[in-house]
Motif scaffolding. Structure first.
Motif, PDB file in Angstrom:
ATOM      1  N   LYS A  52     -34.973 -40.826  -5.512  1.00 39.87           N
ATOM      2  CA  LYS A  52     -33.849 -40.239  -4.777  1.00 39.87           C
ATOM      3  C   LYS A  52     -32.523 -40.693  -5.368  1.00 39.87           C
ATOM      4  O   LYS A  52     -31.595 -39.892  -5.521  1.00 39.87           O
ATOM      5  CB  LYS A  52     -33.930 -40.604  -3.301  1.00 39.87           C
ATOM      6  CG  LYS A  52     -35.065 -39.933  -2.571  1.00 39.87           C
ATOM      7  CD  LYS A  52     -35.017 -40.143  -1.078  1.00 39.87           C
ATOM      8  CE  LYS A  52     -35.190 -41.577  -0.716  1.00 39.87           C
ATOM      9  NZ  LYS A  52     -35.318 -41.793   0.740  1.00 39.87           N
ATOM     10  N   LYS A  53     -32.437 -41.975  -5.708  1.00 40.63           N
ATOM     11  CA  LYS A  53     -31.209 -42.510  -6.298  1.00 40.63           C
ATOM     12  C   LYS A  53     -30.917 -41.833  -7.638  1.00 40.63           C
ATOM     13  O   LYS A  53     -29.779 -41.461  -7.933  1.00 40.63           O
ATOM     14  CB  LYS A  53     -31.361 -44.021  -6.479  1.00 40.63           C
ATOM     15  CG  LYS A  53     -30.144 -44.703  -6.987  1.00 40.63           C
ATOM     16  CD  LYS A  53     -30.375 -46.203  -7.083  1.00 40.63           C
ATOM     17  CE  LYS A  53     -29.187 -46.866  -7.729  1.00 40.63           C
ATOM     18  NZ  LYS A  53     -29.397 -48.275  -7.962  1.00 40.63           N
ATOM     19  N   ARG A  82     -29.811 -38.149  -7.094  1.00 39.48           N
ATOM     20  CA  ARG A  82     -28.440 -38.070  -6.570  1.00 39.48           C
ATOM     21  C   ARG A  82     -27.407 -38.402  -7.642  1.00 39.48           C
ATOM     22  O   ARG A  82     -26.332 -37.805  -7.670  1.00 39.48           O
ATOM     23  CB  ARG A  82     -28.295 -38.980  -5.361  1.00 39.48           C
ATOM     24  CG  ARG A  82     -28.997 -38.400  -4.159  1.00 39.48           C
ATOM     25  CD  ARG A  82     -28.680 -39.105  -2.867  1.00 39.48           C
ATOM     26  NE  ARG A  82     -29.351 -38.421  -1.781  1.00 39.48           N
ATOM     27  CZ  ARG A  82     -30.413 -38.893  -1.145  1.00 39.48           C
ATOM     28  NH1 ARG A  82     -30.917 -40.068  -1.451  1.00 39.48           N
ATOM     29  NH2 ARG A  82     -30.970 -38.198  -0.172  1.00 39.48           N
ATOM     30  N   LYS A 114     -26.620 -35.413  -9.634  1.00 37.57           N
ATOM     31  CA  LYS A 114     -26.141 -34.301  -8.795  1.00 37.57           C
ATOM     32  C   LYS A 114     -27.266 -33.337  -8.427  1.00 37.57           C
ATOM     33  O   LYS A 114     -27.042 -32.143  -8.230  1.00 37.57           O
ATOM     34  CB  LYS A 114     -24.992 -33.528  -9.468  1.00 37.57           C
ATOM     35  CG  LYS A 114     -23.831 -34.381  -9.899  1.00 37.57           C
ATOM     36  CD  LYS A 114     -23.156 -35.022  -8.719  1.00 37.57           C
ATOM     37  CE  LYS A 114     -21.918 -35.771  -9.181  1.00 37.57           C
ATOM     38  NZ  LYS A 114     -21.670 -36.952  -8.410  1.00 37.57           N
ATOM     39  N   GLY A 118     -29.324 -34.220  -5.816  1.00 38.81           N
ATOM     40  CA  GLY A 118     -29.739 -34.828  -4.560  1.00 38.81           C
ATOM     41  C   GLY A 118     -30.301 -33.839  -3.567  1.00 38.81           C
ATOM     42  O   GLY A 118     -31.063 -34.210  -2.675  1.00 38.81           O
ATOM     43  N   ALA A 135     -34.077 -34.153  -3.340  1.00 37.54           N
ATOM     44  CA  ALA A 135     -34.525 -35.264  -2.493  1.00 37.54           C
ATOM     45  C   ALA A 135     -34.295 -34.938  -1.024  1.00 37.54           C
ATOM     46  O   ALA A 135     -35.150 -35.221  -0.178  1.00 37.54           O
ATOM     47  CB  ALA A 135     -33.805 -36.545  -2.882  1.00 37.54           C
ATOM     48  N   ASP A 136     -33.154 -34.329  -0.710  1.00 35.20           N
ATOM     49  CA  ASP A 136     -32.852 -33.969   0.676  1.00 35.20           C
ATOM     50  C   ASP A 136     -33.854 -32.956   1.206  1.00 35.20           C
ATOM     51  O   ASP A 136     -34.255 -33.012   2.362  1.00 35.20           O
ATOM     52  CB  ASP A 136     -31.430 -33.405   0.787  1.00 35.20           C
ATOM     53  CG  ASP A 136     -30.376 -34.443   0.473  1.00 35.20           C
ATOM     54  OD1 ASP A 136     -30.679 -35.653   0.556  1.00 35.20           O
ATOM     55  OD2 ASP A 136     -29.251 -34.037   0.114  1.00 35.20           O
TER      56      ASP A 136
END
Length: 105
Positions: free
Chosen positions: A86-87, A90, A93, A95, A98-99
């Motif tokens: 996830k890191k 994100r 760009k 992210g 992951a969301d």
């Protein structure tokens, strides 16, 4: 190593060793699988010429992402590698990927 353990929230040297092993296996396996994958989808050095290597490197990226979490799961480090994934997404760009997975829980 102490700073790395603190930065990643790793509690023991054994866990750090497992994380390094997972990174090593995932990197090697994704590089190994990228050639059959690109051949399967019809991308070869004959039809791409000089662009074959960049395309193959781009193909490694999604393979690596999936393998990283899967290998981390096999070695009992899913939490760490899911956080790491996830890191990474994100920071690139991406992210929203992951969301999307987070909303599916």
């Amino acid at each position: 190593m102490k700073k790395l353990k603190e930065r990643w929230g790793i509690t023991s040297n054994f866990q750090l060793l497992i994380v390094f092993i997972v990174f090593a296996i995932t990197g090697s396996l994704s590089a190994y699988l990228s050639k059959p994958f690109t051949n399967y989808i019809g991308l070869t050095s004959e039809n791409l010429g000089y662009f074959y290597l960049p395309v193959r490197l781009i193909a490694i990226f999604p393979i690596y992402q999936v393998l990283l979490v899967a290998t981390g799961f096999i070695f009992g480090q899913f939490q760490f590698f899911w956080w790491f994934e996830k890191k990474m997404l994100r920071s690139m760009k991406l992210g929203f990927i992951a969301d999307w997975f987070e909303t599916k829980k």
